[in-house]
Design a protein around this motif. Structure first.
Motif: not given
Length: 348
Positions: A287-298
């Motif tokens: 349920a936590n899967l999503k298409d994008t992650y913004n600012d994933f390096l943070s």
């Protein structure tokens, strides 16, 4: 001298709980400063005594707060300095220095505590300003805690010039989320009736200046935008994670599967990797899967999982399952581009 002796209302409410405790800072790199005894619980925890603030003090706290937070840790910011123009509490400006800096974490009810970690300790007696961000002061939310809710990161600082000894304290409030006190959700990996499928690993350096995606089949960066894991530099020079092949992403659940010793053995990071990796090594919640992650390096020192539409959990095959983590990255150049190293796990 206008604001030195006025305690924030929040801190006054903490003091009203009674004498709070401190443990002196450790000089061991990356070690926990506060070390509750084994078996600490809400019914047995008793804070240690703390030094009382002096009426007059040249110690100045600036910009105390939280610099970043996620589900596994909170990093603190702010600085402590000495006002050399304070003639009421400084006699010898050449001799005054910090003599003691202490930290503790305690909940609002004074019934439980967490641990403080300092990655880059300093010699307090040799500096004029103590910077929390530079020291990388943080608390790991699965380390030492027994409860959720409102907590306070408490700082006590002492300075001495040979004539006057001054002590001041301040606090940073934060919340340990209720999710930390709930039973972990069943993940697609943790309920497997078939042993996890084996994974291979490789490392690749990605440049945001030239590379758009990672070709997972050939284990190479590419300028194409229709590959498995893609990286887009956005406004503010943040890096967005996405996929040109329909993969979905989530941070792994290993850090939420229990706090005992056995459960923490799979709390993998860039310096703690599985010996014989399989799909079971990296738990995730569908349920936590999503298409994008913004600012994933943070998101610091945490594995991501990437799941292809064709992946079949608990089938004995790892095809379509990926786990990856950033192990290092460079300083941004004049245009904001960086290089970062990605460690990737995929089907053998």
């Amino acid at each position: 001298m206008i604001s030195k002796f006025t305690k924030p209302l929040l801190f006054s409410s903490v003091l009203a709980l009674g004498a709070l405790g401190f443990v002196a800072c450790s000089e061991d790199n990356g070690t926990n400063v506060t070390k509750p005894s084994s078996g600490t619980s809400s019914s047995s925890f008793v804070p240690m005594s703390m030094p009382e603030d002096t009426e007059f003090s040249p110690i100045v706290f600036t910009d105390l707060g939280i610099s970043s937070e996620n589900l596994t840790r909170i990093k603190f910011k702010g600085s402590v300095s000495i006002d050399l123009l304070d003639t009421e509490s400084v006699e010898d400006v050449d001799a005054i220095r910090f003599t003691n800096v202490q930290f503790q974490i305690i909940n609002v009810n004074k019934t439980s505590s967490g641990n403080v970690t300092i990655t880059n300790p300093v010699d307090y007696g040799s500096v004029s300003t103590i910077n929390f961000a530079e020291m990388d002061i943080q608390t790991k939310l699965d380390d030492g805690y027994t409860e959720c809710g409102n907590f306070y990161f408490i700082v006590s600082v002492t300075a001495d010039d040979g004539y006057y000894t001054s002590t001041s304290s301040d606090t940073i409030p934060f919340v340990r989320p209720e999710e930390k006190c709930k039973a972990p959700e069943s993940s697609s990996s943790s309920v497997a009736s078939i042993p996890g499928a084996p994974l291979d690993t490789f490392s690749v350096v990605i440049s945001t200046k030239s590379d758009k995606c990672l070709d997972l089949d050939n284990k190479l960066p590419t300028t194409q935008t229709n590959e498995g894991i893609c990286f887009t530099r956005s406004a503010g020079n943040t890096i967005q994670l996405s996929s040109g092949k329909g993969l979905k992403f989530a941070t792994f659940d290993n850090l939420n599967d229990g706090s005992d010793f056995e459960a923490r053995q799979n709390d993998f990071g860039k310096e703690w990797l599985p010996d014989n990796p399989t799909t079971d090594s990296f738990l995730y919640t569908e349920a936590n899967l999503k298409d994008t992650y913004n600012d994933f390096l943070s998101i610091d020192d945490m594995f991501f999982v990437a799941i292809a539409p064709t992946y079949v959990p608990n089938s004995g095959s790892a095809v379509g399952f990926y786990a990856f983590i950033v192990t290092q990255f460079s300083t941004p150049d004049a245009n904001g581009d960086i290089n970062f190293t990605l460690l990737v796990y995929k089907a053998k």
